[in-house]
Design a protein around this motif. Sequence first.
Motif, PDB file in Angstrom:
ATOM      1  N   SER A 155       6.635  10.414   1.745  1.00 45.28           N
ATOM      2  CA  SER A 155       5.432   9.940   2.432  1.00 45.28           C
ATOM      3  C   SER A 155       5.443   8.416   2.575  1.00 45.28           C
ATOM      4  O   SER A 155       5.087   7.872   3.635  1.00 45.28           O
ATOM      5  CB  SER A 155       4.175  10.402   1.678  1.00 45.28           C
ATOM      6  N   SER A 156       5.850   7.706   1.522  1.00 49.29           N
ATOM      7  CA  SER A 156       5.909   6.246   1.611  1.00 49.29           C
ATOM      8  C   SER A 156       7.012   5.809   2.575  1.00 49.29           C
ATOM      9  O   SER A 156       6.870   4.822   3.308  1.00 49.29           O
ATOM     10  CB  SER A 156       6.128   5.623   0.235  1.00 49.29           C
ATOM     11  N   PHE A 157       8.156   6.564   2.565  1.00 45.64           N
ATOM     12  CA  PHE A 157       9.238   6.236   3.488  1.00 45.64           C
ATOM     13  C   PHE A 157       8.754   6.370   4.928  1.00 45.64           C
ATOM     14  O   PHE A 157       9.070   5.531   5.786  1.00 45.64           O
ATOM     15  CB  PHE A 157      10.446   7.157   3.243  1.00 45.64           C
TER      16      PHE A 157
ATOM     17  N   ILE B  58       0.811  -1.228   0.000  1.00 53.21           N
ATOM     18  CA  ILE B  58       0.000   0.000   0.000  1.00 53.21           C
ATOM     19  C   ILE B  58       0.844   1.278   0.000  1.00 53.21           C
ATOM     20  O   ILE B  58       0.593   2.190  -0.803  1.00 53.21           O
ATOM     21  CB  ILE B  58      -0.994  -0.042   1.181  1.00 53.21           C
ATOM     22  N   PRO B  59       1.867   1.430   0.873  1.00 50.66           N
ATOM     23  CA  PRO B  59       2.680   2.663   0.800  1.00 50.66           C
ATOM     24  C   PRO B  59       3.380   2.843  -0.550  1.00 50.66           C
ATOM     25  O   PRO B  59       3.511   3.970  -1.048  1.00 50.66           O
ATOM     26  CB  PRO B  59       3.709   2.479   1.932  1.00 50.66           C
ATOM     27  N   PHE B  60       3.839   1.724  -1.128  1.00 45.80           N
ATOM     28  CA  PHE B  60       4.503   1.799  -2.429  1.00 45.80           C
ATOM     29  C   PHE B  60       3.552   2.332  -3.495  1.00 45.80           C
ATOM     30  O   PHE B  60       3.914   3.222  -4.296  1.00 45.80           O
ATOM     31  CB  PHE B  60       5.011   0.408  -2.820  1.00 45.80           C
ATOM     32  N   LEU B  61       2.313   1.807  -3.479  1.00 44.94           N
ATOM     33  CA  LEU B  61       1.318   2.259  -4.453  1.00 44.94           C
ATOM     34  C   LEU B  61       0.904   3.704  -4.192  1.00 44.94           C
ATOM     35  O   LEU B  61       0.642   4.469  -5.136  1.00 44.94           O
ATOM     36  CB  LEU B  61       0.095   1.343  -4.421  1.00 44.94           C
ATOM     37  N   MET B  62       0.859   4.103  -2.931  1.00 49.92           N
ATOM     38  CA  MET B  62       0.504   5.475  -2.600  1.00 49.92           C
ATOM     39  C   MET B  62       1.558   6.436  -3.142  1.00 49.92           C
ATOM     40  O   MET B  62       1.240   7.529  -3.665  1.00 49.92           O
ATOM     41  CB  MET B  62       0.369   5.637  -1.085  1.00 49.92           C
ATOM     42  N   ALA B  63       2.835   6.069  -3.017  1.00 50.99           N
ATOM     43  CA  ALA B  63       3.903   6.905  -3.564  1.00 50.99           C
ATOM     44  C   ALA B  63       3.767   7.038  -5.080  1.00 50.99           C
ATOM     45  O   ALA B  63       4.020   8.115  -5.652  1.00 50.99           O
ATOM     46  CB  ALA B  63       5.267   6.317  -3.208  1.00 50.99           C
ATOM     47  N   ARG B  64       3.384   5.955  -5.750  1.00 50.70           N
ATOM     48  CA  ARG B  64       3.186   6.004  -7.205  1.00 50.70           C
ATOM     49  C   ARG B  64       2.068   6.975  -7.570  1.00 50.70           C
ATOM     50  O   ARG B  64       2.164   7.709  -8.552  1.00 50.70           O
ATOM     51  CB  ARG B  64       2.847   4.603  -7.718  1.00 50.70           C
ATOM     52  N   ILE B  65       1.011   6.972  -6.782  1.00 48.61           N
ATOM     53  CA  ILE B  65      -0.105   7.895  -7.058  1.00 48.61           C
ATOM     54  C   ILE B  65       0.359   9.338  -6.939  1.00 48.61           C
ATOM     55  O   ILE B  65       0.070  10.179  -7.807  1.00 48.61           O
ATOM     56  CB  ILE B  65      -1.286   7.634  -6.102  1.00 48.61           C
ATOM     57  N   VAL B  66       1.115   9.648  -5.875  1.00 51.51           N
ATOM     58  CA  VAL B  66       1.546  11.033  -5.650  1.00 51.51           C
ATOM     59  C   VAL B  66       2.558  11.474  -6.709  1.00 51.51           C
ATOM     60  O   VAL B  66       2.436  12.542  -7.315  1.00 51.51           O
ATOM     61  CB  VAL B  66       2.141  11.189  -4.233  1.00 51.51           C
TER      62      VAL B  66
ATOM     63  N   ALA C 145      11.699  -2.510   6.251  1.00 51.44           N
ATOM     64  CA  ALA C 145      13.078  -2.015   6.243  1.00 51.44           C
ATOM     65  C   ALA C 145      13.678  -2.109   4.842  1.00 51.44           C
ATOM     66  O   ALA C 145      14.368  -1.185   4.381  1.00 51.44           O
ATOM     67  CB  ALA C 145      13.920  -2.808   7.245  1.00 51.44           C
ATOM     68  N   ILE C 146      13.429  -3.229   4.162  1.00 54.60           N
ATOM     69  CA  ILE C 146      13.939  -3.397   2.788  1.00 54.60           C
ATOM     70  C   ILE C 146      13.342  -2.338   1.861  1.00 54.60           C
ATOM     71  O   ILE C 146      14.053  -1.717   1.061  1.00 54.60           O
ATOM     72  CB  ILE C 146      13.624  -4.815   2.265  1.00 54.60           C
ATOM     73  N   MET C 147      12.030  -2.125   1.986  1.00 58.12           N
ATOM     74  CA  MET C 147      11.371  -1.123   1.148  1.00 58.12           C
ATOM     75  C   MET C 147      11.908   0.272   1.451  1.00 58.12           C
ATOM     76  O   MET C 147      12.120   1.089   0.534  1.00 58.12           O
ATOM     77  CB  MET C 147       9.859  -1.169   1.368  1.00 58.12           C
ATOM     78  N   ALA C 148      12.132   0.550   2.735  1.00 59.33           N
ATOM     79  CA  ALA C 148      12.663   1.871   3.122  1.00 59.33           C
ATOM     80  C   ALA C 148      14.067   2.071   2.578  1.00 59.33           C
ATOM     81  O   ALA C 148      14.404   3.149   2.062  1.00 59.33           O
ATOM     82  CB  ALA C 148      12.642   2.014   4.648  1.00 59.33           C
ATOM     83  N   VAL C 149      14.908   1.036   2.673  1.00 55.38           N
ATOM     84  CA  VAL C 149      16.281   1.125   2.155  1.00 55.38           C
ATOM     85  C   VAL C 149      16.263   1.317   0.643  1.00 55.38           C
ATOM     86  O   VAL C 149      17.075   2.080   0.082  1.00 55.38           O
ATOM     87  CB  VAL C 149      17.084  -0.134   2.546  1.00 55.38           C
ATOM     88  N   SER C 150      15.331   0.605  -0.023  1.00 55.79           N
ATOM     89  CA  SER C 150      15.250   0.733  -1.488  1.00 55.79           C
ATOM     90  C   SER C 150      14.841   2.147  -1.908  1.00 55.79           C
ATOM     91  O   SER C 150      15.200   2.608  -2.992  1.00 55.79           O
ATOM     92  CB  SER C 150      14.266  -0.288  -2.057  1.00 55.79           C
TER      93      SER C 150
ATOM     94  N   ILE D 125      -6.728   6.609 -10.713  1.00 51.16           N
ATOM     95  CA  ILE D 125      -7.888   5.743 -10.452  1.00 51.16           C
ATOM     96  C   ILE D 125      -7.489   4.273 -10.506  1.00 51.16           C
ATOM     97  O   ILE D 125      -7.907   3.460  -9.664  1.00 51.16           O
ATOM     98  CB  ILE D 125      -9.010   6.036 -11.471  1.00 51.16           C
ATOM     99  N   LYS D 126      -6.673   3.924 -11.506  1.00 54.48           N
ATOM    100  CA  LYS D 126      -6.235   2.529 -11.661  1.00 54.48           C
ATOM    101  C   LYS D 126      -5.486   2.045 -10.427  1.00 54.48           C
ATOM    102  O   LYS D 126      -5.783   0.982  -9.861  1.00 54.48           O
ATOM    103  CB  LYS D 126      -5.350   2.426 -12.900  1.00 54.48           C
ATOM    104  N   ILE D 127      -4.502   2.831  -9.996  1.00 56.87           N
ATOM    105  CA  ILE D 127      -3.723   2.435  -8.817  1.00 56.87           C
ATOM    106  C   ILE D 127      -4.602   2.462  -7.554  1.00 56.87           C
ATOM    107  O   ILE D 127      -4.473   1.623  -6.658  1.00 56.87           O
ATOM    108  CB  ILE D 127      -2.505   3.355  -8.643  1.00 56.87           C
ATOM    109  N   GLY D 128      -5.523   3.453  -7.518  1.00 52.32           N
ATOM    110  CA  GLY D 128      -6.433   3.528  -6.368  1.00 52.32           C
ATOM    111  C   GLY D 128      -7.295   2.292  -6.237  1.00 52.32           C
ATOM    112  O   GLY D 128      -7.519   1.778  -5.124  1.00 52.32           O
ATOM    113  N   LEU D 129      -7.813   1.770  -7.363  1.00 44.33           N
ATOM    114  CA  LEU D 129      -8.626   0.544  -7.339  1.00 44.33           C
ATOM    115  C   LEU D 129      -7.795  -0.660  -6.887  1.00 44.33           C
ATOM    116  O   LEU D 129      -8.275  -1.516  -6.138  1.00 44.33           O
ATOM    117  CB  LEU D 129      -9.230   0.293  -8.721  1.00 44.33           C
ATOM    118  N   ILE D 130      -6.555  -0.690  -7.382  1.00 48.99           N
ATOM    119  CA  ILE D 130      -5.674  -1.786  -6.956  1.00 48.99           C
ATOM    120  C   ILE D 130      -5.443  -1.726  -5.445  1.00 48.99           C
ATOM    121  O   ILE D 130      -5.446  -2.755  -4.753  1.00 48.99           O
ATOM    122  CB  ILE D 130      -4.330  -1.712  -7.715  1.00 48.99           C
ATOM    123  N   MET D 131      -5.276  -0.501  -4.921  1.00 48.23           N
ATOM    124  CA  MET D 131      -5.089  -0.338  -3.482  1.00 48.23           C
ATOM    125  C   MET D 131      -6.309  -0.812  -2.697  1.00 48.23           C
ATOM    126  O   MET D 131      -6.176  -1.439  -1.632  1.00 48.23           O
ATOM    127  CB  MET D 131      -4.801   1.124  -3.144  1.00 48.23           C
ATOM    128  N   ILE D 132      -7.512  -0.532  -3.210  1.00 50.51           N
ATOM    129  CA  ILE D 132      -8.747  -0.969  -2.533  1.00 50.51           C
ATOM    130  C   ILE D 132      -8.805  -2.493  -2.481  1.00 50.51           C
ATOM    131  O   ILE D 132      -9.127  -3.099  -1.449  1.00 50.51           O
ATOM    132  CB  ILE D 132      -9.985  -0.392  -3.248  1.00 50.51           C
TER     133      ILE D 132
END
Length: 579
Positions: free
Chosen positions: A275-277, A33-41, A147-152, A55-62
């Motif tokens: 924001s995702s971090f 979810i945070p990764f997809l939220m960053a993509r939206i922003v 942690a891996i996602m944050a480091v990436s 909208i596409k990413i938002g639906l995937i998040m839902i």
Amino acid sequence: MVKKLLPFLGEYKKEAILAPIMVALEVVFELLIPFLMARIVDYGIQGDGGISYTIKIGLIMIVIAVLALVCGGLSGRYSAVAGMGFAKNIRSGLFSKIQTYSFGNVDKFSTSSLITRLTTDVTNTQNALMMILRMAVKAPIMLVGAAIMAVSINARLSMIFIITIPILTVALYLIGSNAHPRFLKMLERYDALNEKVQDFIVNIRVVKAFVREEYEEDKFIDSAKAVQETQLKAEKLVILNMPIMQFIIYSSILAILWFGGNMVVSGSFQIGELSSFIMYMMQTLISLMMLSMIFIMLIISRASFSRIIEALEEVPLLDDENANPELSLKDGSIEFKHVNFSYNRDPDNLVLKNINLKIESGQTIGIIGGTGSSKSTLVQLIPRLYDVLSGEVIVGGHNVKDYKLNTLRDQVAMVLQNNVLFTGTIKENLKWGNENATDEEVIEQAKAAQAHDFIMSFPNGYDTELGQGGVNVSGGQKQRLTIARALLKRPKVMILDDSTSAVDTATDAAIQEAFRNKFKDVTTLIIAQRVSSVSHADKIIVLDNGEINGFDSHERLLESNQIYQEIYESQSKGVGADE
């Protein structure tokens, strides 16, 4: 320690496996979810993606959020089923183990302590398992994944975790190492509290008769305060966990906002990435908080684990592993050969000393002696409620250790001094002696015990409900019911441990007459305080300070045994004075 209890999962292993699987899936979905939220922003709002991409990413998040919710719900259900089933199996196993205890084992733990282990300790263990199945899986997966996602996203900013995690680890270690002994002490105080409650409830009639309610209340308050003090002493260490966690979380957030904000201003970091971090940082710190909660829960439960395992691993002082399963009692003959006995297995503190005794099958034997002369101890060796320190107890021609315990005790009926009846009807209580007994057999033995007439005086007769412990019958009635219950076993040996002390002499005589006429083939041992209760016996044992002082008929003991003469004369004078 936990591994020793895992076999109790039993038929709930499937739920115990599915719960962490569902948790793992839930964490994976939450990490997306945070990764997809960053993509939206960054690409939908500020980039070239536009509204359609958003909208596409938002639906995937839902969809992902719904899947995470479903997996979370299923993991909760599976962990609850596994946890409660685990607790049920532990209670059953612990209760079964307690059933194998000898009197000595029960004396070691105390009744109140065993009750606490079956209730509070098992509940703590259940809660620990449920937490392990969910949080102990969710926290490390989320910690590593976030942690891996944050480091990436930004390796430099992730250095904040390298500073905060060791601080938290050291703090938790210090809390845990000091809290465990305090929680163990708290559970011991719970044992003492339960003992006070048990004594008060069981003896409430005596308390009220002596108007000692305030005294008992003061005792209870003292025990409750002792529990409170030890609990506060333990909890004041545990509660440090939350402020330490909050300090680390808020410090990390401030550091990330400061350094991350500067990166955004300088253009080396995008707002969506920041924001995702921050969300991954929050997930990392939340997972650390969950790990700390698990750690604290295990500290609390560790004391319960050890107490349960201690009870499960207790070795019964009596066992029949080497007994012959085919061996049965051929008759009710009894012989003691050079028997010495001590409750604490101390040869320098003997309760019975060099007992030599031979009783023929079918004989009626009286046992008399002063208080503390070990009359009850002597007869408790016959059904092997305790083992001798040295010597042999032979019943039916064989050492009692050669029989399976159930075989021996099925043929030795014992009516104890403390007459115990259970909640239920009179008939149900009597059938404890023989669950397959017919109504005719129940009535027959009730008549022999002189209980039938008073039973029929109740409106519901044999279907009369007895209160807890038989509180709605008198002491004499209770004694007659327990005698009838023992007679239904149709034993080869009957032991009456001062079990007619609460009945009048006429009823006592009628019971003895029934024994002589209907149970001639049953070896009967009667412990009594009154000479009149044993004067008809074939022989009478006179015990003095754990030794046999005399063993003969009533008439010969009157001629030759000084202790018996003194007992007889004191009781005869008492009768004369009353008259």
